[in-house]
Design an enzyme around this catalytic site. Structure first.
Site, PDB file in Angstrom:
ATOM      1  N   ASN A  15     -92.409  60.950  45.116  1.00  0.00           N
ATOM      2  CA  ASN A  15     -91.053  60.483  44.799  1.00  0.00           C
ATOM      3  C   ASN A  15     -91.039  59.745  43.466  1.00  0.00           C
ATOM      4  O   ASN A  15     -90.099  59.888  42.680  1.00  0.00           O
ATOM      5  CB  ASN A  15     -90.504  59.592  45.919  1.00  0.00           C
ATOM      6  N   ASN A 108     -84.992  52.144  48.754  1.00  0.00           N
ATOM      7  CA  ASN A 108     -86.074  52.842  49.451  1.00  0.00           C
ATOM      8  C   ASN A 108     -85.566  54.184  49.945  1.00  0.00           C
ATOM      9  O   ASN A 108     -84.366  54.364  50.167  1.00  0.00           O
ATOM     10  CB  ASN A 108     -86.553  52.015  50.659  1.00  0.00           C
ATOM     11  N   HIS A 110     -86.207  57.122  52.988  1.00  0.00           N
ATOM     12  CA  HIS A 110     -86.815  57.322  54.310  1.00  0.00           C
ATOM     13  C   HIS A 110     -86.584  58.765  54.750  1.00  0.00           C
ATOM     14  O   HIS A 110     -85.486  59.303  54.565  1.00  0.00           O
ATOM     15  CB  HIS A 110     -86.185  56.345  55.318  1.00  0.00           C
ATOM     16  N   ASP A 151     -86.154  49.463  57.551  1.00  0.00           N
ATOM     17  CA  ASP A 151     -85.163  50.552  57.438  1.00  0.00           C
ATOM     18  C   ASP A 151     -83.773  50.124  57.908  1.00  0.00           C
ATOM     19  O   ASP A 151     -83.009  50.929  58.438  1.00  0.00           O
ATOM     20  CB  ASP A 151     -85.609  51.792  58.244  1.00  0.00           C
TER      21      ASP A 151
END
Length: 197
Positions: A15, A108, A110, A151
């Site tokens: 990423n 972030n 996920h 998360d």
């Protein structure tokens, strides 16, 4: 003054590579000021080296406790004048004083449609194994702001990825990762646009 990004990673950094490529092409305005890893042998550091991006490994065991470790990390990132922090496979939960320091400036990605298959224990192949075991027809990827939870931060962008009848965790992971590479850049651009208003 160009926008300066910091990247935190623990592993291969695909990423990070996708983001760095888009920075280099001018798709994402700004520059990557620092790549920081909690593993000295993370391949993401090799990627940074190849691209001439400043990079450093900071190992938890070299600090007396967790707080001093994360405060030292903040010092490094602030010294690099980082505006936004991008997590790219960083396998640690950041403490509240850290996330508060960069409030709404840490992103972030996920590999599921949060809140499904997210939180403690859901990372890497485990996510895709759980998706397949549950008989889901759809999975996907989510970019979210980072808070002190796991998360749990505000969702910025999600995209669905179909789960095919013959999928394994490996084949599903590959397709989800391709989607991650696309939406991470889109989410960064969305946040930059919102913050410039």
């Amino acid at each position: 003054m160009p926008v300066r990004f910091g990247v935190l990673l623990s592993g291969g950094g695909t990423n990070f590579q996708a983001i760095a490529d888009n920075v280099r092409k001018g798709v994402i305005p700004g520059e990557i000021a620092l790549v920081l890893s909690d593993h000295k042998d993370a391949y993401g550091l090799v990627r940074a080296e190849k691209m001439g991006i400043p990079h450093i490994a900071m190992l938890r065991r070299e600090y007396k406790d967790s707080e001093s470790y994360y405060r030292a990390m903040i010092e490094k990132l602030d010294a690099a004048k980082v505006d936004y922090l991008l997590l790219a496979g960083f396998m640690r939960i950041l403490p509240a004083f850290f996330t508060d320091h960069y409030k709404r400036r840490i992103l972030n990605i996920h590999p599921s449609l949060i809140p499904k298959f997210s939180g403690k224990g859901f990372y890497g192949e485990r996510v895709h194994e759980a998706v397949i075991a549950a008989g889901e027809k759809v999975s996907g990827a989510t970019v979210h702001f980072v808070d002190a939870g796991c998360d749990t931060g505000e969702i910025i962008l999600q995209r669905e990825v179909p789960v095919l009848p013959d999928d394994t965790a490996e084949t599903l992971a590959k397709r989800v990762l391709e989607t991650e590479h696309e939406i991470y850049t889109e989410a960064i651009l969305r946040v930059l646009k919102e913050d410039q208003r």
